[in-house]
Every structure is written in C-alpha cells, then in structure tokens.
Design a protein around this motif. Structure first.
Motif, PDB file in Angstrom:
ATOM      1  N   MET A 182       4.675  -3.227  -7.973  1.00  0.00           N
ATOM      2  CA  MET A 182       4.151  -2.830  -6.656  1.00  0.00           C
ATOM      3  C   MET A 182       2.635  -2.645  -6.740  1.00  0.00           C
ATOM      4  N   ARG A 183       2.166  -2.058  -7.845  1.00  0.00           N
ATOM      5  CA  ARG A 183       0.719  -1.859  -8.032  1.00  0.00           C
ATOM      6  C   ARG A 183      -0.005  -3.209  -8.084  1.00  0.00           C
ATOM      7  N   THR A 184       0.574  -4.129  -8.869  1.00  0.00           N
ATOM      8  CA  THR A 184      -0.047  -5.459  -8.973  1.00  0.00           C
ATOM      9  C   THR A 184      -0.073  -6.122  -7.600  1.00  0.00           C
ATOM     10  N   ALA A 185       1.062  -6.057  -6.901  1.00  0.00           N
ATOM     11  CA  ALA A 185       1.149  -6.716  -5.590  1.00  0.00           C
ATOM     12  C   ALA A 185       0.109  -6.134  -4.639  1.00  0.00           C
ATOM     13  N   ARG A 186      -0.037  -4.809  -4.658  1.00  0.00           N
ATOM     14  CA  ARG A 186      -0.988  -4.139  -3.765  1.00  0.00           C
ATOM     15  C   ARG A 186      -2.399  -4.649  -4.034  1.00  0.00           C
ATOM     16  N   SER A 187      -2.721  -4.749  -5.332  1.00  0.00           N
ATOM     17  CA  SER A 187      -4.073  -5.151  -5.668  1.00  0.00           C
ATOM     18  C   SER A 187      -4.318  -6.630  -5.331  1.00  0.00           C
ATOM     19  N   VAL A 188      -3.311  -7.498  -5.528  1.00  0.00           N
ATOM     20  CA  VAL A 188      -3.502  -8.924  -5.196  1.00  0.00           C
ATOM     21  C   VAL A 188      -3.626  -9.096  -3.674  1.00  0.00           C
ATOM     22  N   VAL A 189      -2.754  -8.396  -2.942  1.00  0.00           N
ATOM     23  CA  VAL A 189      -2.814  -8.521  -1.474  1.00  0.00           C
ATOM     24  C   VAL A 189      -4.190  -8.055  -0.982  1.00  0.00           C
ATOM     25  N   ALA A 190      -4.666  -6.938  -1.539  1.00  0.00           N
ATOM     26  CA  ALA A 190      -5.967  -6.407  -1.098  1.00  0.00           C
ATOM     27  C   ALA A 190      -7.103  -7.384  -1.402  1.00  0.00           C
ATOM     28  N   TRP A 232       7.259  -2.197   3.008  1.00  0.00           N
ATOM     29  CA  TRP A 232       6.099  -1.664   3.739  1.00  0.00           C
ATOM     30  C   TRP A 232       5.659  -0.299   3.199  1.00  0.00           C
ATOM     31  N   ASP A 233       6.604   0.657   3.126  1.00  0.00           N
ATOM     32  CA  ASP A 233       6.246   2.035   2.757  1.00  0.00           C
ATOM     33  C   ASP A 233       5.643   2.082   1.357  1.00  0.00           C
ATOM     34  N   ARG A 234       6.329   1.418   0.419  1.00  0.00           N
ATOM     35  CA  ARG A 234       5.875   1.499  -0.978  1.00  0.00           C
ATOM     36  C   ARG A 234       4.564   0.760  -1.190  1.00  0.00           C
ATOM     37  N   LEU A 235       4.381  -0.347  -0.489  1.00  0.00           N
ATOM     38  CA  LEU A 235       3.170  -1.134  -0.716  1.00  0.00           C
ATOM     39  C   LEU A 235       1.954  -0.508  -0.055  1.00  0.00           C
ATOM     40  N   THR A 236       2.163   0.050   1.145  1.00  0.00           N
ATOM     41  CA  THR A 236       1.000   0.517   1.912  1.00  0.00           C
ATOM     42  C   THR A 236       0.838   2.033   1.869  1.00  0.00           C
ATOM     43  N   GLN A 251      -9.174  -5.340   7.784  1.00  0.00           N
ATOM     44  CA  GLN A 251      -9.642  -4.202   6.987  1.00  0.00           C
ATOM     45  C   GLN A 251      -8.480  -3.434   6.356  1.00  0.00           C
ATOM     46  N   PHE A 252      -7.349  -3.357   7.077  1.00  0.00           N
ATOM     47  CA  PHE A 252      -6.170  -2.659   6.555  1.00  0.00           C
ATOM     48  C   PHE A 252      -5.756  -3.289   5.223  1.00  0.00           C
ATOM     49  N   ILE A 253      -5.789  -4.620   5.178  1.00  0.00           N
ATOM     50  CA  ILE A 253      -5.411  -5.337   3.945  1.00  0.00           C
ATOM     51  C   ILE A 253      -6.424  -5.023   2.833  1.00  0.00           C
ATOM     52  N   ALA A 254      -7.705  -5.113   3.176  1.00  0.00           N
ATOM     53  CA  ALA A 254      -8.743  -4.902   2.151  1.00  0.00           C
ATOM     54  C   ALA A 254      -8.694  -3.477   1.597  1.00  0.00           C
ATOM     55  N   ASP A 255      -8.288  -2.514   2.444  1.00  0.00           N
ATOM     56  CA  ASP A 255      -8.277  -1.095   2.022  1.00  0.00           C
ATOM     57  C   ASP A 255      -7.046  -0.721   1.201  1.00  0.00           C
ATOM     58  N   LEU A 256      -6.089  -1.627   1.070  1.00  0.00           N
ATOM     59  CA  LEU A 256      -4.828  -1.256   0.412  1.00  0.00           C
ATOM     60  C   LEU A 256      -5.033  -0.748  -1.008  1.00  0.00           C
ATOM     61  N   ASP A 257      -6.044  -1.280  -1.660  1.00  0.00           N
ATOM     62  CA  ASP A 257      -6.259  -0.935  -3.059  1.00  0.00           C
ATOM     63  C   ASP A 257      -7.257   0.215  -3.210  1.00  0.00           C
ATOM     64  N   GLY A 258      -7.577   0.881  -2.081  1.00  0.00           N
ATOM     65  CA  GLY A 258      -8.647   1.863  -2.084  1.00  0.00           C
ATOM     66  C   GLY A 258      -8.315   3.161  -2.771  1.00  0.00           C
TER      67      GLY A 258
END
Ligand code: HEM
Length: 314
Positions: A34-42, A71-75, A307-314
């Motif tokens: 999930m962490r990897t996915a979040r960072s790639v999506v961002a 949705w919940d876990r990724l975002t 911006q929501f996508i870019a902020d996912l890894d924030g």
C-alpha cells in the motif's frame, strides 16, 4: 461572498486521441504494498512529464482512478460521496459483470510507443506491490468508428459543457474537481453482427451507419435504440456523461471489442444507463447491442483532482 475555485481536474475532458491504454491494477494486501502504491500514484504526474517531453507533439496524458476497495487505506480519507464498487446487473438475458480493479490508468497519446514506454516505467515502479489484471491497447478506427462500424462519441459534450457533465462541484466539496469513471470491456460477435441488415444495425444503435445521422426515438413502450436507452432525463433535464471508448482487437485470436469508458459528475447517471441497457426500459426490452457484445469486465473508480493525487505521499 467569493466563490471557492474548483481544484484542477486531471485530463478528463480531453479530445479523442489516436491511441490509448486502459491499465487496471489490484494492490497487494500488505502495508508495504500500500505504501509503494501510494508513492507511485502520487508520482504519476512526474512520470507523465518524463514521457511527455519525449513526444514530438507533447500530447500525452494519464488519468489515475482509485477504486472503492482500497480508497480508505490508500488515501487515509473518507470516500467520495457516491463511490461504491461496480455492482453486477443481471438482466433476463445479459449480465453486466463486476470484476476486480483497485487502480485505473487511462493513458492517451497519438503514439502507442509512448504509451508502452510509460506503462513499462510505471509497472517497474509498482514492482510486486500491484498486479495488472487487465491491460487493453485501444486504437482509433477510421472516422472514430467502433468495430461495429458506427461512429462512436458523437453525442459527447465538449468545452465547458463537458466539464459540467464530468467534474464534481459543490455537491461534494472535499472532492470537487474529481470525476467518477466506469469501465467495461466488451467483446463483439462480429459474424452475427455483420449478418444483420444495415437497417437493423441502425435501429439498434439509433443512428445511420454511413453518415451518422440520428434516427427518431421509439415510443414509450417500444424497443428502444442504444442512444435512447443511454439518454437519462429527469426534472433537472438531461444528464450527460463523457465517453472515450476505444476499439481493440487481436485478429489472430478472432478478438474484436470496444473498451467502454465513461466519466461522469454523478455515478448514478452511468449506473442508470447500465440498468436501462441490461434490464431494459421497459423490461425485458434490453439494449440489442448486447446480443452482439459481451461485457467481460466492469469496474468503478474515482479520478480525484490533480493536487489530491500529488498530495497522497505528503
Ligand atoms: C451512444 C456505441 C456501450 C453510453 C453511442 C453511439 C454508439 C455507441 C455508436 C452513437 C453515437 C454517439 O453518440 O456516440 C457503443 C458500443 C458500446 C457502448 C459499441 C459497447 C459495446 C455503452 C455503455 C454506455 C454507453 C456501456 C453507458 C453506460 C452511451 C451514451 C450515448 C451513446 C450516453 C449517447 C446517447 C445520446 O445520443 O445522447 N454508443 N456504446 N454506451 N452511448 Fe454507447
């Protein structure tokens, strides 16, 4: 009181491209995945820039959609108001199946080489964190025809109307600038379709084949054409969506299909279209396009503002 500006959407209302890919992934269950996915999506926007600069005409775009299951876990945020899983629709004769999909990458360019390059880089970044459950390469067929040989996409709105139909606004302020998207992969039985007369085919679609003119609507209790079943009207008027369907094929395997992709401000509008197509309006007068086209996938995603996508890894 000053109006709050809508956050910039992803490339939802883009003109049709010559090529596209529809890449659907599921994310592995582990926290690390999930962490990897979040960072790639961002980082999608950065990956897009790396490829876009290499395109002679600079036309390259990729929209990312996120499914309900992750949705919940990724975002880490509550889901958009209408986001729910694609739910199977069973008509008397045909079924809109629901199939897995946590992430959708809708990739558009005029050059398939760029699309493949992007997918390669993207999938390497995901590594073992994600599995590609579907990957369809779409192409433009003559004057924007589907493989049933009808011009597809005519009734789509463009410009400000397209934004109004597809982009969430003040009804869900936390997700303004986003868009619901539904995808379905259809396989055609071209032999059966081609054995129908042109008049029968035109009655099924609701437009003439050669010159793409709209035919009159059928009466209330009569068999309706595809274009009428997909027209949703209520006291607020007509509710439109934006489609970017693409033909795909593997002639050597006898596989010819249409990848349906519909963006909408309101998910219920696409769901209502599907009910009318599969169950019929009135039941059991289903959309006869389905007698020649089988839906083999079905998934729903939300394509949040950029911006929501870019902020996912924030
Ligand atoms: C219209 C093809 C599936 C929604 C059309 C038209 C064609 C077409 C040729 C007429 C021209 C145009 O306005 O684009 C197909 C094929 C499909 C498919 C080959 C799959 C086998 C779907 C699905 C939906 C949908 C699943 C929605 C859930 C619409 C809408 C219109 C339309 C909204 C415009 C109706 C209007 O005139 O206002 N489609 N379609 N289509 N289709 Fe489809």
């Amino acid at each position: 009181m000053s109006e709050v500006a809508t956050p910039q959407p992803q490339d939802v209302a883009k003109p049709l491209s010559q090529s596209a890919a529809f890449l659907v992934l599921t994310i592995d269950e582990t926290e690390e995945a999930m962490r990897t996915a979040r960072s790639v999506v961002a980082s999608t926007d950065d990956l897009v820039k790396n490829v876009r600069i290499r395109a002679a005409d600079n036309f390259f775009s990729c929209n990312v959609g996120i499914g309900h299951r992750v949705w919940d876990r990724l975002t880490g945020k509550p889901a958009p108001k209408e986001l729910r899983p694609f739910s199977e629709i069973k008509g008397a004769k045909h079924t809109a199946v629901a199939t897995p999909g946590d992430l959708l990458f809708h990739i558009r360019a005029d050059n398939m080489g760029l699309i493949v390059e992007f997918e390669k880089i993207l999938l390497e970044a995901f590594g073992a964190a994600a599995t590609a459950v579907d990957d369809v390469a779409g192409f433009r067929y003559f004057d924007a025809r589907d493989l049933l040989e009808f011009v597809d996409g005519t009734a789509n709105a463009s410009g400000p109307d397209a934004e109004h139909d597809t982009i969430v606004g003040s009804e869900d302020p936390a997700y303004a600038g986003g868009s619901y998207v539904v995808t379905q992969k259809y396989l055609h039985n071209l032999g059966d379709w081609r054995s129908q007369s042109t008049e029968t085919q035109e009655a099924i679609i609701g437009r003439t084949k050669f010159d793409n003119l709209e035919l009159p609507d059928a009466g209330a209790d009569e068999q309706k054409a595809h274009k009428t079943l997909c027209t949703i009207e209520d006291e607020d008027g007509e509710h439109d969506i934006l489609r970017d369907n693409m033909p795909f094929a593997n002639p050597g395997k006898g596989e010819y299909g249409t990848y349906f992709i519909g963006y909408s401000r309101y998910l219920w509008v696409i769901e209502r279209m599907l009910e009318r197509m599969f169950i019929g309006a009135p039941p059991p007068l289903h959309d006869r396009i389905l007698d020649f086209s089988t839906a083999v996938t079905g998934s729903t995603f939300f394509v949040p503002a950029r911006q929501f996508i870019a902020d996912l890894d924030g």
